[in-house]
Design a protein around this motif. Structure first.
Motif, PDB file in Angstrom:
ATOM      1  N   ALA A 143       0.833  -1.212   0.000  1.00 53.44           N
ATOM      2  CA  ALA A 143       0.000   0.000   0.000  1.00 53.44           C
ATOM      3  C   ALA A 143       0.863   1.256   0.000  1.00 53.44           C
ATOM      4  CB  ALA A 143      -0.938  -0.003   1.201  1.00 53.44           C
ATOM      5  N   ALA A 144       1.960   1.228   0.749  1.00 58.88           N
ATOM      6  CA  ALA A 144       2.855   2.393   0.796  1.00 58.88           C
ATOM      7  C   ALA A 144       3.459   2.644  -0.580  1.00 58.88           C
ATOM      8  CB  ALA A 144       3.952   2.165   1.836  1.00 58.88           C
ATOM      9  N   ALA A 145       3.897   1.573  -1.240  1.00 63.16           N
ATOM     10  CA  ALA A 145       4.516   1.721  -2.561  1.00 63.16           C
ATOM     11  C   ALA A 145       3.504   2.244  -3.576  1.00 63.16           C
ATOM     12  CB  ALA A 145       5.094   0.386  -3.028  1.00 63.16           C
ATOM     13  N   ARG A 146       2.240   1.839  -3.430  1.00 62.86           N
ATOM     14  CA  ARG A 146       1.181   2.295  -4.351  1.00 62.86           C
ATOM     15  C   ARG A 146       0.527   3.590  -3.877  1.00 62.86           C
ATOM     16  NH1 ARG A 146       1.993   0.359  -9.252  1.00 62.86           N
ATOM     17  NH2 ARG A 146       2.258  -1.910  -9.269  1.00 62.86           N
ATOM     18  N   LYS A 147       0.992   4.103  -2.719  1.00 63.34           N
ATOM     19  CA  LYS A 147       0.484   5.374  -2.176  1.00 63.34           C
ATOM     20  C   LYS A 147      -1.033   5.366  -1.968  1.00 63.34           C
ATOM     21  CE  LYS A 147       4.159   8.545  -3.459  1.00 63.34           C
ATOM     22  NZ  LYS A 147       5.208   7.509  -3.460  1.00 63.34           N
ATOM     23  N   LYS A 148      -1.544   4.272  -1.406  1.00 62.27           N
ATOM     24  CA  LYS A 148      -2.976   4.167  -1.130  1.00 62.27           C
ATOM     25  C   LYS A 148      -3.206   4.084   0.384  1.00 62.27           C
ATOM     26  CE  LYS A 148      -3.892   3.896  -5.527  1.00 62.27           C
ATOM     27  NZ  LYS A 148      -4.771   3.378  -6.572  1.00 62.27           N
ATOM     28  N   PRO A 149      -4.114   4.913   0.921  1.00 63.26           N
ATOM     29  CA  PRO A 149      -4.485   4.806   2.340  1.00 63.26           C
ATOM     30  C   PRO A 149      -5.041   3.414   2.659  1.00 63.26           C
ATOM     31  CG  PRO A 149      -5.334   6.838   1.388  1.00 63.26           C
ATOM     32  CD  PRO A 149      -4.827   6.006   0.243  1.00 63.26           C
ATOM     33  N   ILE A 150      -5.057   3.082   3.939  1.00 60.24           N
ATOM     34  CA  ILE A 150      -5.478   1.737   4.346  1.00 60.24           C
ATOM     35  C   ILE A 150      -6.798   1.793   5.133  1.00 60.24           C
ATOM     36  CG2 ILE A 150      -3.169   0.733   4.324  1.00 60.24           C
ATOM     37  CD1 ILE A 150      -2.966   1.242   7.323  1.00 60.24           C
ATOM     38  N   LEU A 151      -7.519   0.688   5.050  1.00 63.07           N
ATOM     39  CA  LEU A 151      -8.759   0.520   5.826  1.00 63.07           C
ATOM     40  C   LEU A 151      -8.495  -0.552   6.859  1.00 63.07           C
ATOM     41  CD1 LEU A 151     -11.156   0.184   2.748  1.00 63.07           C
ATOM     42  CD2 LEU A 151     -10.429   2.298   3.891  1.00 63.07           C
ATOM     43  N   ILE A 152      -8.572  -0.150   8.129  1.00 63.84           N
ATOM     44  CA  ILE A 152      -8.201  -1.071   9.208  1.00 63.84           C
ATOM     45  C   ILE A 152      -9.428  -1.719   9.849  1.00 63.84           C
ATOM     46  CG2 ILE A 152      -7.294  -1.150  11.576  1.00 63.84           C
ATOM     47  CD1 ILE A 152      -5.054  -1.139   9.583  1.00 63.84           C
ATOM     48  N   HIS A 153      -9.334  -3.045   9.970  1.00 57.60           N
ATOM     49  CA  HIS A 153     -10.274  -3.823  10.786  1.00 57.60           C
ATOM     50  C   HIS A 153      -9.521  -4.208  12.054  1.00 57.60           C
ATOM     51  CE1 HIS A 153     -13.185  -7.208  11.601  1.00 57.60           C
ATOM     52  NE2 HIS A 153     -12.124  -7.655  12.235  1.00 57.60           N
ATOM     53  N   CYS A 154     -10.026  -3.781  13.211  1.00 57.84           N
ATOM     54  CA  CYS A 154      -9.380  -4.170  14.465  1.00 57.84           C
ATOM     55  C   CYS A 154     -10.443  -4.593  15.462  1.00 57.84           C
ATOM     56  CB  CYS A 154      -8.547  -3.025  15.030  1.00 57.84           C
ATOM     57  SG  CYS A 154      -7.571  -3.563  16.456  1.00 57.84           S
ATOM     58  N   ARG A 155     -10.376  -5.857  15.859  1.00 58.52           N
ATOM     59  CA  ARG A 155     -11.349  -6.330  16.843  1.00 58.52           C
ATOM     60  C   ARG A 155     -10.621  -7.114  17.926  1.00 58.52           C
ATOM     61  NH1 ARG A 155     -17.211  -9.026  16.179  1.00 58.52           N
ATOM     62  NH2 ARG A 155     -17.825  -8.675  18.338  1.00 58.52           N
ATOM     63  N   ALA A 156     -10.711  -6.599  19.144  1.00 63.71           N
ATOM     64  CA  ALA A 156     -10.057  -7.230  20.287  1.00 63.71           C
ATOM     65  C   ALA A 156     -11.017  -8.222  20.939  1.00 63.71           C
ATOM     66  CB  ALA A 156      -9.652  -6.161  21.295  1.00 63.71           C
ATOM     67  N   LYS A 157     -10.456  -9.130  21.718  1.00 61.42           N
ATOM     68  CA  LYS A 157     -11.307  -9.968  22.571  1.00 61.42           C
ATOM     69  C   LYS A 157     -11.976  -9.058  23.595  1.00 61.42           C
ATOM     70  CE  LYS A 157      -9.880 -14.800  22.936  1.00 61.42           C
ATOM     71  NZ  LYS A 157     -10.579 -15.097  21.692  1.00 61.42           N
ATOM     72  N   ASP A 158     -13.213  -9.396  23.974  1.00 59.17           N
ATOM     73  CA  ASP A 158     -13.945  -8.565  24.928  1.00 59.17           C
ATOM     74  C   ASP A 158     -13.115  -8.323  26.183  1.00 59.17           C
ATOM     75  OD1 ASP A 158     -16.132  -8.238  23.320  1.00 59.17           O
ATOM     76  OD2 ASP A 158     -17.278  -9.880  24.201  1.00 59.17           O
ATOM     77  N   GLY A 159     -13.080  -7.064  26.612  1.00 61.59           N
ATOM     78  CA  GLY A 159     -12.395  -6.734  27.856  1.00 61.59           C
ATOM     79  C   GLY A 159     -10.891  -6.622  27.743  1.00 61.59           C
ATOM     80  N   THR A 160     -10.355  -6.703  26.504  1.00 57.56           N
ATOM     81  CA  THR A 160      -8.908  -6.566  26.327  1.00 57.56           C
ATOM     82  C   THR A 160      -8.621  -5.511  25.255  1.00 57.56           C
ATOM     83  OG1 THR A 160      -8.594  -8.097  24.480  1.00 57.56           O
ATOM     84  CG2 THR A 160      -8.704  -9.066  26.692  1.00 57.56           C
ATOM     85  N   THR A 161      -7.384  -5.057  25.202  1.00 58.88           N
ATOM     86  CA  THR A 161      -6.987  -4.147  24.126  1.00 58.88           C
ATOM     87  C   THR A 161      -5.780  -4.693  23.371  1.00 58.88           C
ATOM     88  OG1 THR A 161      -5.553  -2.884  25.609  1.00 58.88           O
ATOM     89  CG2 THR A 161      -7.815  -2.077  25.347  1.00 58.88           C
ATOM     90  N   ASP A 162      -5.511  -6.003  23.503  1.00 65.36           N
ATOM     91  CA  ASP A 162      -4.280  -6.529  22.902  1.00 65.36           C
ATOM     92  C   ASP A 162      -4.233  -6.335  21.388  1.00 65.36           C
ATOM     93  OD1 ASP A 162      -6.376  -8.302  22.828  1.00 65.36           O
ATOM     94  OD2 ASP A 162      -5.174 -10.102  23.146  1.00 65.36           O
ATOM     95  N   ALA A 163      -5.368  -6.501  20.700  1.00 59.39           N
ATOM     96  CA  ALA A 163      -5.357  -6.318  19.249  1.00 59.39           C
ATOM     97  C   ALA A 163      -5.011  -4.869  18.905  1.00 59.39           C
ATOM     98  CB  ALA A 163      -6.712  -6.698  18.656  1.00 59.39           C
ATOM     99  N   TRP A 164      -5.568  -3.931  19.655  1.00 63.57           N
ATOM    100  CA  TRP A 164      -5.266  -2.511  19.429  1.00 63.57           C
ATOM    101  C   TRP A 164      -3.809  -2.201  19.738  1.00 63.57           C
ATOM    102  CZ3 TRP A 164      -8.183   0.620  16.729  1.00 63.57           C
ATOM    103  CH2 TRP A 164      -9.559   0.409  16.661  1.00 63.57           C
ATOM    104  N   ASP A 165      -3.299  -2.755  20.821  1.00 67.03           N
ATOM    105  CA  ASP A 165      -1.903  -2.492  21.182  1.00 67.03           C
ATOM    106  C   ASP A 165      -0.970  -2.988  20.078  1.00 67.03           C
ATOM    107  OD1 ASP A 165      -2.955  -1.501  23.518  1.00 67.03           O
ATOM    108  OD2 ASP A 165      -2.530  -3.302  24.700  1.00 67.03           O
ATOM    109  N   ASP A 166      -1.239  -4.204  19.596  1.00 67.09           N
ATOM    110  CA  ASP A 166      -0.415  -4.749  18.509  1.00 67.09           C
ATOM    111  C   ASP A 166      -0.570  -3.911  17.241  1.00 67.09           C
ATOM    112  OD1 ASP A 166       0.290  -6.674  20.311  1.00 67.09           O
ATOM    113  OD2 ASP A 166      -0.707  -8.346  19.288  1.00 67.09           O
ATOM    114  N   LEU A 167      -1.798  -3.471  16.974  1.00 74.08           N
ATOM    115  CA  LEU A 167      -2.042  -2.667  15.776  1.00 74.08           C
ATOM    116  C   LEU A 167      -1.240  -1.371  15.809  1.00 74.08           C
ATOM    117  CD1 LEU A 167      -3.695  -2.124  13.140  1.00 74.08           C
ATOM    118  CD2 LEU A 167      -5.296  -0.864  14.596  1.00 74.08           C
ATOM    119  N   PHE A 168      -1.327  -0.645  16.909  1.00 70.29           N
ATOM    120  CA  PHE A 168      -0.621   0.643  16.964  1.00 70.29           C
ATOM    121  C   PHE A 168       0.888   0.443  16.896  1.00 70.29           C
ATOM    122  CE2 PHE A 168      -4.707   2.241  18.802  1.00 70.29           C
ATOM    123  CZ  PHE A 168      -4.979   3.139  17.785  1.00 70.29           C
TER     124      PHE A 168
END
Ligand SMILES: [Zn+2]
Length: 275
Positions: A126-151
């Protein structure tokens, strides 16, 4: 005019009435739709572009754009051939974004390290093609691990591109919304914003600046009330926009014009959409 920034127009659930469904969107004031190109896996990534080409230019239809990407749970199929196909699709002018990509730790599926490798590989393309990204991020209930890894991944591999992106169907808390804005992302709200139990999400939406938000359906999923549980469609993005307007104390028209402006700015499109 409203823009539905995320709809799976290639879903087989529209096989019988796709043209009529798109015409209803146009009649409801939805002037453009971003068709998400993930299919049921990389073999179907091209379907959103095909739909764009089928309907663009036909009278009475919203303007269609497409994305292409490998969904977190199909990153097990993100081999060289799939990545080459993605690169080819991102070279097409109608394909304005790479997505939806990211992390899903909520459902059982691809192992986390496979999701990460698939995400990083797609960020490079995407960076090479200069296109913005669409992010899907879903954590397990009560956690933020998916978000932490994403950022962590976005800070290391995406911030420096300054291309930004969209946090699609946002379901995080204020902290994740704030960090998304800080990365130059827009935060997109879907029909779940209208659900009775979604007050925490509505509180986050109310705090976001108008120049940081988008609306979407994520159709055919997440139909807004009072049609929750039914097949969703882009015409119904108006209801999510209406709830957002109430939260911000502005008119529906102001939400429409702010989110449309945000969409054009992020994707660097000329503001002359529509037929
Ligand atoms: Zn989606």
């Amino acid at each position: 005019m409203l823009i539905d920034s995320h709809a799976h127009l290639d879903s087989e659930r529209y096989a019988d009435d796709r043209a009529a469904m798109l015409a209803r969107a146009q009649q409801a004031g939805v002037g453009a739709v971003l068709a998400i190109g993930i299919g049921n896996g990389p073999a179907e990534m091209h379907q959103a572009l095909d739909i764009c080409r089928e309907f663009n230019g036909q009278p009475g239809m919203p303007r269609l754009y497409a994305s292409a990407g490998i969904y977190p749970h199909t990153t097990t199929e993100a081999g060289n051939a799939a990545l080459a196909k993605l690169d080819g699709l991102l070279a097409e002018p109608e394909v304005i974004a790479c997505g939806e990509i990211g992390f899903d730790y909520y459902h059982e599926g691809a192992p986390h390290d496979v999701q990460r490798q698939g995400l990083v590989a797609q960020l490079e393309i995407a960076a090479a093609r200069k296109k913005p990204i669409l992010i899907h991020c879903r954590a397990k209930d009560g956690t933020t691990d998916a978000w932490d890894d994403l950022f962590e991944v976005l800070e290391a591999h995406w911030r420096q591109t300054a291309l930004g992106g969209v946090m699609h169907c946002f379901g995080g808390e204020w902290e994740q919304a704030r960090r998304s804005l800080d990365l130059g992302f827009l935060v997109s709200f879907a029909g779940n914003l209208t659900y009775p139990k979604a007050q925490p999400l509505r509180d986050v939406a109310a705090r976001l600046p108008l120049d940081g938000i988008l609306v979407e359906t994520d159709a055919p999923w997440l139909a807004p009330v009072p049609d929750r549980g039914k097949r969703n469609e882009p015409a119904w993005v108006t209801r999510t926009a209406h709830v957002l307007a109430g939260l911000h104390g502005v008119s529906d028209q102001e939400i429409a014009s702010a989110t449309t402006k945000n969409f054009f700015r992020l994707f660097r499109l000329p503001p002359d959409v529509g037929n």
